[in-house]
Design a protein around this motif. Structure first.
Motif, short mmCIF file in Angstrom:
data_model
loop_
_atom_site.label_atom_id
_atom_site.label_comp_id
_atom_site.label_asym_id
_atom_site.label_seq_id
_atom_site.Cartn_x
_atom_site.Cartn_y
_atom_site.Cartn_z
N VAL A 80 1.33 10.60 3.90
CA VAL A 80 1.46 10.69 5.35
C VAL A 80 1.59 12.16 5.75
CG1 VAL A 80 2.79 9.98 7.36
CG2 VAL A 80 2.65 8.48 5.38
N HIS A 81 0.68 12.59 6.58
CA HIS A 81 0.82 13.93 7.17
C HIS A 81 1.81 13.80 8.31
CE1 HIS A 81 -2.66 15.91 5.21
NE2 HIS A 81 -3.05 14.66 5.08
N ARG A 82 2.96 14.35 8.09
CA ARG A 82 4.02 14.19 9.09
C ARG A 82 4.01 15.42 9.98
NH1 ARG A 82 10.06 12.12 7.52
NH2 ARG A 82 10.69 11.63 9.63
N ASN A 85 7.44 6.81 -3.44
CA ASN A 85 7.87 6.55 -2.07
C ASN A 85 9.01 7.47 -1.64
OD1 ASN A 85 8.12 5.34 0.39
ND2 ASN A 85 9.49 3.75 -0.37
N ARG A 98 5.02 17.62 13.20
CA ARG A 98 6.02 17.81 14.26
C ARG A 98 5.72 19.05 15.09
NH1 ARG A 98 8.99 17.71 10.13
NH2 ARG A 98 9.47 15.70 9.22
N GLY A 109 0.80 -1.20 0.00
CA GLY A 109 0.00 0.00 0.00
C GLY A 109 0.83 1.25 0.00
N GLU A 110 0.28 2.26 -0.64
CA GLU A 110 0.97 3.53 -0.67
C GLU A 110 0.10 4.52 0.08
OE1 GLU A 110 3.18 4.84 -4.46
OE2 GLU A 110 1.55 6.26 -4.20
N PHE A 111 0.73 5.31 0.90
CA PHE A 111 -0.03 6.26 1.70
C PHE A 111 0.56 7.64 1.56
CE2 PHE A 111 -0.41 2.23 3.96
CZ PHE A 111 -1.78 2.13 4.13
N ARG A 117 12.94 18.89 8.52
CA ARG A 117 12.05 19.20 7.41
C ARG A 117 10.93 20.13 7.82
NH1 ARG A 117 11.87 13.16 5.14
NH2 ARG A 117 13.76 12.81 6.32
N GLY A 118 11.16 20.91 8.85
CA GLY A 118 10.09 21.81 9.25
C GLY A 118 9.09 21.08 10.10
N LEU A 119 8.10 21.79 10.50
CA LEU A 119 7.17 21.22 11.46
C LEU A 119 6.07 20.40 10.81
CD1 LEU A 119 6.87 24.22 13.91
CD2 LEU A 119 8.17 22.13 14.19
N TYR A 120 5.88 20.60 9.52
CA TYR A 120 4.77 19.89 8.90
C TYR A 120 5.09 19.59 7.45
CZ TYR A 120 0.10 18.89 7.20
OH TYR A 120 -0.99 18.30 6.63
N SER A 121 4.83 18.38 7.05
CA SER A 121 5.00 18.04 5.65
C SER A 121 4.09 16.88 5.32
CB SER A 121 6.45 17.68 5.36
OG SER A 121 6.83 16.60 6.19
N ILE A 122 3.82 16.74 4.07
CA ILE A 122 3.06 15.56 3.64
C ILE A 122 4.00 14.74 2.77
CG2 ILE A 122 1.06 14.71 2.38
CD1 ILE A 122 -0.36 17.29 3.05
N GLU A 123 4.18 13.51 3.13
CA GLU A 123 5.13 12.66 2.43
C GLU A 123 4.42 11.42 1.90
OE1 GLU A 123 8.32 11.84 5.08
OE2 GLU A 123 8.70 13.97 5.40
N VAL A 124 5.10 10.75 1.03
CA VAL A 124 4.54 9.51 0.49
C VAL A 124 5.28 8.35 1.13
CG1 VAL A 124 4.11 8.18 -1.59
CG2 VAL A 124 3.99 10.68 -1.65
N LEU A 125 4.50 7.40 1.58
CA LEU A 125 5.11 6.20 2.21
C LEU A 125 4.56 4.98 1.51
CD1 LEU A 125 6.63 4.80 4.65
CD2 LEU A 125 4.39 4.76 5.73
N GLU A 126 5.45 4.11 1.13
CA GLU A 126 4.98 2.85 0.56
C GLU A 126 5.52 1.72 1.42
OE1 GLU A 126 5.82 2.44 -3.56
OE2 GLU A 126 4.76 0.55 -3.70
N ASP A 149 8.94 10.74 -1.34
CA ASP A 149 8.82 12.13 -1.79
C ASP A 149 8.15 12.99 -0.72
OD1 ASP A 149 9.96 11.48 -4.07
OD2 ASP A 149 8.17 11.66 -5.36
N THR A 150 8.56 14.23 -0.68
CA THR A 150 7.84 15.22 0.11
C THR A 150 7.00 16.04 -0.86
OG1 THR A 150 9.66 15.27 1.65
CG2 THR A 150 8.11 17.09 1.77
#
Lengths: 686, 715
Positions: free
Chosen positions: A6-8, A369, A10, A2-4, B704-713, A371-372
């Motif tokens: 992700v709201h990261r 995968n 911090r 699966g690919e998601f 990478r700053g406080l907020y980012s949206i990244e892709v995870l596989e 990427d930001t």
């Protein structure tokens, strides 16, 4: 798999309060930890160091001393001059008693546990008798001229040593009179300090008194003659804490430079019976002051301003070289501080005295995968909700629809209604919440946000019907007769039919919400529950325990599922069982019923029940994507655990929708940046 | 490392030591207090640390004490037997022995044994054993006879083996020695025949014993001067059968074979044994501590006034009769290390005998170690026997070589030695040690004999160490053989500081012209061609340090002149010739401990100190010349070695250096260097802060700053 997206996240600006005291209880192998905001946490060292209980802090209550007495009764004392006893069953404060000696700096239980001593600001040492349900003032010892910062009983209970400013006094317990005064040296490397604070004393059974002081010395005194026997200069700064092993063959001290020194009683030469205290091992696990240390039979425990609780096992005392022999550094609480509204993509952050509501941003872009993605909208800080009163927030929750926020403190329960009008937000407090909801340990909204479930510390569960701007108390499940054990964790099924609740030790109870009665109880397991969730459609209850076991229990069938049995038969992967933080959250994928999502502080995992379980030889963490491998190899190596360790330390992770995850991280560097600067040590010479 | 400390005597005014010496010295229940029984009528209680008697008790005229007084550790009372059958028990408060408890027994008592934690045992001359309590309950009880009248108990000892009291005694019968082991709890008695060598028949060997796990190790000092060990199992499988015990050699020739009576031995601990007796037929009596494991002499002390051949050992104190005085020798034994054990090897050439020196046979020791850990202890004896046997045939070859060494010409020795080195025998190390000792012995005896090539070859085998042949460097120093010394400094890992310093003195004082002819390994010296011509000491140095250049304010005129010289001062020449530099580098590389080196450095003449300092200063300047702070060349001295030596020299000779005018400039330079160094460090401390800020900035960039949206596989 699966690919998601992700709201990261911090921006959860959470800083754990510094550790002030630790107290180790040998009987139950539990550790009480008090923090600078007055929070007291109980860790069960037998249950994989799980933080199983906690008492919320209070602004006016700073705990200066913590001790166990009468077996497993926990007392604390602080600068407000009160001695508190904690009720470990219902997780509230049993009573507070003013010692009427001004701020209390030190507290010590007698070796038998039947007496308590407190050392006060006015120089008085007060003796209290521990009665079955309270403590009773017995008498004062000879008043000293300045505050009593440390106390220690002789193991026989006949004498005590009290550390004050510039001197140590030895008292006779029977008469309460001062027998001896030992003046400590104020000299430090040739400079005379204005005063020398005796931060800690320890009385050994041979009459030796060990003191640690603000000029950086560990000194051994002969209490019979009042003479200095040996002095170790170990730090350029204060030595703030000391703890002695029960066998009196080793002790540990902590310094303001963040170093913990281990001293051991060793033979002068081999085969010789003459022994002396030797500084054996320095440990530098802290960056800031080590405010407190404890010595369990197998480990040195230390904590301080840098908020880490460090448990350093003594290799020579560890019998088996298993994972218990590893160093433990506990930084984050083992409970959730974040809740999430999936529908509105909101995050609610819980702080000691306020709540923050944030709206996640968005992006239109896609990527591969790693990427930001460029943000089309950044995250917004919507709300900053300050509590009233000095009490810390115990727990909080936002409803899935995002229109309700509830939180509780030790004395009150608050419910707010949120209204969103375009970009504006309005907040309305629901008044007249019933008093029985106060001091709730867990709050949960049903999936459709029409019901509110509250787990109280008295062991009962309350169900509240939410109406537009008001509420209605529907039902209370009372605890099983005779038990008053607090309920800590709740889970409700997405269809709203089932409610699962778990206490601090006993099993998980499942209630039928349609018939409002107890449906069944999951068989008790010896390790405490760390997370609970009920899967949609199947109504399988997934339970994670502190020993890293995960069970799946079918609520309709009242039995463990086939998959759970298979897992138990085969056993989890070795590395899975060796993780040292508990699973704090479990969720499910709405479209893939075979998937269980769970996370601890250092990893996020999707368990695919349709795939075979990994055996101990398989690679559990497989960060690399399969490249040119043949299908055969792929089929052989794929297993049920899909683990990502990218996000850490991970405080919260949940699925917002099928393709979107939210991960709340709290990098340690950001915490350190908010701490006061540590004592500067020069790297270069001169 | 075991060591004997300074001895002291106890006043023996009350004691009357007969010709046979004392009857015994026994522990009392208080630490530091000992019961001494003399050969006649008196028992004295001594407090050893005070060197004073605490109490003295005598039997009546006409009576005679026949067994040393012991202490009953369970009650704190003292027990003595006089006139063979009369038992007396008293305590500290009693004054007169006549008035204390008395029990007359039905048989003659050989000895009473008492050790802490056990009931005292009475050993009758007939071999029977009774517990004291049982005996006192019925003093006239019949005592059985185990051994016949003509047999005499020669020696007995009482132990605790796994908390079980065990009494062992030895008697002589029909030219054989028998050992009885009595388990006091189970009342089982095992009898063993001790097989001794032929020579043992006439003279009684001396015995000592200790418990080594499940075995009692019985050691005997035979009349041939060797120590043998016999292992006696404490749990005998078959008590009926008469079992035979084989002995094995532990130490060879610890005392002279001729000494008959005045020898004895006492076991000190697992590894150490104390031997009293003359090491050579003619010499005075000596107390020596031997390490059994490493077969080395650890410590030795001479007793010119003669001893009674008796030795007692209790908890770090040795008692003996020296002349007429009861002498107390505290004995300390730290955990023995290999180097410590090797440190004091006996020099046989010192005593002038031709006996072969004993070198450690590592193969054997290793085997011994392994065996001793294994459970099959009895096999160990066999194995050791075999080992010794297998060593025997090798001896003629090596003996031949040794005789060649002692007699033949240098040339011949060299040829033979080359042959020997070409072959590799299993006990190569041992033989090599013998060879070098032989060579050195002959060197000392014959001043003209100096087999330089042989010695060089031997050193290059990488097997020798300083402690194995301490005479080697001494001889090389005598002959000012710098090449040999350089080789030694390179090869030996354990040169003592005194020897290092003696080499240093020689290297500094030896004339340039004599150095010219020597071939010295030059690999540690760099840039030979540069400084080769420039051999006179040209002292022009200018410190250019980390960008800091000393602005000479009150330096000597010379310096000012130099700095005024146009184009001068940047080239620095070596103050010593390359050969001397190579030698000095060898010294710089050697290992040392400051505390031991400093006193020796004080003996070096002032001008040599200055020369060495100049050389070190030169090296330092060369060092700081490049960025890596290293010197070119193969194995050059490191910066820290150079700095440590400068500090050491200055520490040792500060006042001297201060007084010498030619050192003034050097000191000024060094002072300036230190000052500049302090400056640099303080600057570094300042920079550190800036660096930290930079690091922080860098981190912020990375995060990478406080907020980012990244892709995870997930895969």
């Amino acid at each position: 798999m699966g690919e998601f997206k992700v709201h990261r996240v911090r921006f959860f600006n959470y800083v754990p309060p510094g550790i002030r005291c630790v107290a180790y209880n040998n009987q139950s192998n539990r550790l009480a930890v008090s923090r600078t905001d007055g929070t007291v946490e109980i860790y069960n060292l037998s249950a994989n160091y799980f933080q199983e209980k906690f008492f919320p802090g209070h602004e006016s209550r700073s705990t200066e001393a913590l001790c166990w007495a009468e077996g497993q009764r926990l007392f604390s004392a602080g600068l407000n001059g009160e001695i508190l006893e904690y009720d470990l069953q219902t997780l509230n404060i049993k009573y507070a008693l003013d010692a009427s000696g001004g701020p209390i700096w030190s507290l010590a239980a007698s070796p038998s546990g039947s007496q308590l001593l407190v050392g006060c600001e006015d120089g008085s040492v007060k003796l209290f008798e521990v009665t079955p349900d309270k403590i009773q003032f017995a008498r004062n010892f000879d008043r000293q001229k300045s505050r009593i910062l440390s106390l220690s009983w002789h193991p026989a209970g006949t004498h005590i040593a009290a550390g004050s400013i510039d001197y140590i006094s030895v008292f006779d317990v029977k008469s309460g009179s001062t027998l001896r005064k030992m003046i400590v040296d104020r000299q430090h490397l040739g400079m005379t300090k204005s005063k020398c604070i005796v931060w800690g004393v320890a009385f050994l059974s041979d009459g030796t008194v060990i003191s640690v002081d603000s000029v950086g010395k560990v000194q051994l005194w002969d209490s019979a003659t009042g003479t200095l026997v040996k002095s170790h200069l170990i730090a350029n700064a204060d030595v703030q804490s000391i703890a002695v092993a029960d066998q009196e063959d080793s002790f540990v001290v902590g310094t303001a430079e963040g170093t913990v020194f281990h001293f051991q009683l060793v033979s002068v030469t081999s085969n010789s019976s003459e022994k002396q205290w030797v500084r054996t091992k320095p440990f530098q696990h802290h960056t800031h002051d080590v405010r407190t240390v404890a010595h369990s039979p197998t480990a040195l425990i230390s904590g301080g301003t840098d908020t880490h609780l460090v448990i350093r096992p003594l290799m020579e005392k560890v019998e088996v070289k298993n994972y218990d022999a590893a160093l433990r550094k506990i930084t984050f609480p083992h409970r959730r501080l974040v809740s999430c509204s999936k529908r509105r993509q909101l995050l609610l952050f819980q702080f000691a005295h306020h709540l923050e509501l944030w709206r996640l941003g968005s992006t239109a872009a896609t990527g591969k995968n790693g990427d930001t993605l460029p943000l089309s909208k950044n995250a917004d800080h919507l709300l900053h909700l300050k509590t009233k009163g000095p009490e810390n927030i115990i727990c909080s929750c936002i409803s899935p629809c995002g229109s309700w926020i509830a939180y509780s403190t030790a004395s009150r329960f608050f419910l707010y209604r949120l209204k969103y009008v375009r970009d504006n937000i309005s907040l309305q407090r629901v008044s007249k919440m019933p008093a029985f909801l106060r001091s709730a340990l867990h709050i949960l909204f049903s999936e459709d946000s029409t019901k509110l479930f509250v787990a109280s510390n008295q062991g009962s569960l309350h169900i509240i019907q939410l109406l537009e701007g008001s509420f209605k108390h529907l039902h209370s499940f009372q605890p099983q007769s005779g038990t008053v054990e607090a309920m800590c964790l709740l889970a409700v099924s997405p269809d709203g039919n089932w409610l699962a609740a778990s206490g601090t030790s006993a099993g998980v109870h499942v209630y039928n919400l349609n018939h409002l009665k107890l449906h069944c109880t999951v068989p008790a397991y010896s390790f405490p529950v760390t997370a609970l969730a009920i899967a949609p459609n199947t109504n399988n209850l997934v339970i994670a325990h502190s020993d890293q076991q995960v069970f799946e229990f079918s609520i309709p069938d009242k039995q463990y599922t086939e998959w759970s049995r298979t897992v138990q038969k085969q056993g989890f992967h070795q590395l899975w069982l060796q993780r040292d933080t508990p699973i704090t959250h479990i969720s499910f994928h709405p479209k893939r019923p075979m998937h269980i999502l769970l996370h601890d502080a250092y990893m996020f995992c999707i368990i695919d029940k349709s795939l075979p379980l990994p055996n101990d030889k398989a690679v559990l963490y497989n960060p690399l994507p399969p490249k040119d491998e043949s299908d055969v190899f792929l089929r052989r190596t794929t297993h049920a655990f899909k683990i990502s360790k990218i996000y850490k330390p991970l405080l919260f992770m949940d699925l917002l929708d099928e393709r979107t995850l939210v991960a709340v991280e709290r990098p340690l560097d950001d915490i350190i940046a908010q701490l006061p600067p540590p004592i500067k040590k020069k790297k270069f010479g001169t | 490392m075991a060591a004997l400390e300074e001895e002291f005597t106890l006043s023996t005014g009350v004691l009357s030591a007969g010709p046979e010496g004392l009857l015994g010295v026994e522990q009392s229940d208080k630490a530091d207090q000992f019961l001494v029984t003399d050969g006649g009528r008196t028992v004295v209680l001594y407090k050893v640390s005070d060197q004073k008697p605490l109490g003295s008790w005598s039997v009546k005229q006409g009576q005679i004490i026949t067994c040393p007084a012991v202490c009953n550790f369970q009650t704190g009372e003292y027990i003595v037997v006089h006139d063979n059958k009369v038992l007396r028990i008293w305590n500290n408060e009693d004054v007169n022995l006549d008035k204390v408890f008395k029990a007359t027994l039905s048989a003659e008592v050989h000895r009473i044994h008492s050790i802490p934690g056990a009931e005292p045992l009475v050993l009758f001359s007939s071999g029977a054993i009774r517990g004291l309590e049982a005996l006192l309950a019925e003093p006239q009880q019949k005592i059985e006879t185990l051994i016949s009248d003509e047999e005499v108990i020669k020696w007995s000892k009482f132990f605790m083996v796994f908390k079980h009291p065990v009494l062992i005694f030895l008697f002589f019968q029909h030219e054989n020695y028998f050992v009885y082991v009595q388990m006091c709890k189970s009342h089982s008695l095992s009898k063993y025949t001790l097989l001794l060598g032929k020579e043992e028949k006439s003279i009684t060997p001396k015995f000592t014993a200790y418990v080594d796990r499940k075995f009692i190790s019985l050691m005997s000092l035979s009349s041939d001067g060797c120590i043998y060990e016999t292992l006696i199992p404490t749990y005998s499988t078959d008590t009926e059968k008469n079992q035979r015990l084989v002995r094995s050699l532990v130490l060879k020739a610890v005392v002279s074979g001729g000494a008959r009576n005045r020898t004895t031995l006492t076991n000190l601990d697992q590894d150490h044994v104390a031997v009293l007796g003359p090491p050579l037929p003619a010499s005075k009596e000596c107390l020596s501590i031997w390490n059994r494991k490493f077969q080395t002499l650890q410590s030795s002390k001479e007793f010119p006034q003669g001893t009674s051949g008796q030795l007692w050992y209790y908890g770090e104190i040795l008692f003996m009769l020296h002349g007429k005085c009861l002498t107390v020798i505290p004995y300390k034994c730290q955990v023995s290390s290999l180097a410590g054990a090797l440190g004091k090897l006996r020099h046989s050439q010192d005593t002038g005998t031709c006996s072969m020196p004993h070198f450690v046979n590592w193969e054997m020791c290793e085997g011994y170690e392994l065996e001793s850990h294994s459970a099959a202890q009895s096999r160990r004896i066999l194995r050791r026997k075999k080992m010794e046997a297998s060593l025997q045939p090798e001896v003629p070859g090596s003996e031949q070589l040794l005789s060649i060494i002692n007699k033949d010409s240098e040339k011949h020795i060299e040829v033979e030695l080359r042959k020997f080195l070409a072959t590799s025998t299993p006990d190569f190390h041992t033989l090599l040690g013998d060879v070098i000792t032989g060579l050195l012995g002959r060197c000392k005896a014959e001043p003209s004999f100096y087999p330089r090539n042989c010695l060089m070859q031997l050193i290059q085998t990488h097997v020798l160490s300083y402690s194995l042949c301490p005479g080697l460097m001494e001889i090389a120093l005598e002959r000012a053989d710098v090449q040999m010394l350089q080789l030694c400094l390179q090869q030996f890992p354990d040169i003592p500081e005194s020897a290092t310093c003696a080499c240093l003195k020689l290297f500094l004082s030896i004339g340039d012209d004599s150095l010219q002819d020597m071939s010295v390994s030059m690999e540690s010296v760099f840039d030979c061609s540069d400084t080769m011509q420039d051999e006179e000491m040209e002292e022009q140095t200018e410190v250019v340090q980390n960008g800091f250049s000393p602005k000479d304010s009150n330096c000597s005129n010379e310096n000012q002149e130099l700095s005024e010289k146009p184009g001068a001062a940047k080239t620095v020449s070596c103050p010593v010739t390359p050969k001397r530099a190579a030698l000095l580098n060898g010294i710089l590389h050697s290992a040392y401990s400051e505390t031991f080196l400093l006193p020796h450095l004080k003996d070096i003449p002032a001008q040599h100190i200055v020369l060495l300092l100049q050389y070190l200063n030169f090296l330092y300047l060369k060092c700081s010349g490049n960025a890596a702070m290293t010197l070119p060349g193969v194995n050059p001295p490191t910066l820290s070695q150079i700095m440590d030596w400068i500090c050491l020299l200055l520490d040792a000779n500060f006042t001297v250096v201060l007084m010498i005018p030619e050192a003034k400039r050097l000191l000024t330079n060094l002072y300036k260097f230190v000052k500049s160094q302090i400056c640099v460090y303080s600057e570094l401390n300042k920079i550190e802060v800036s660096f930290r800020e930079l690091q922080k900035l860098n981190q912020e960039k990375n995060s990478r700053g406080l907020y980012s949206i990244e892709v995870l596989e997930l895969f």
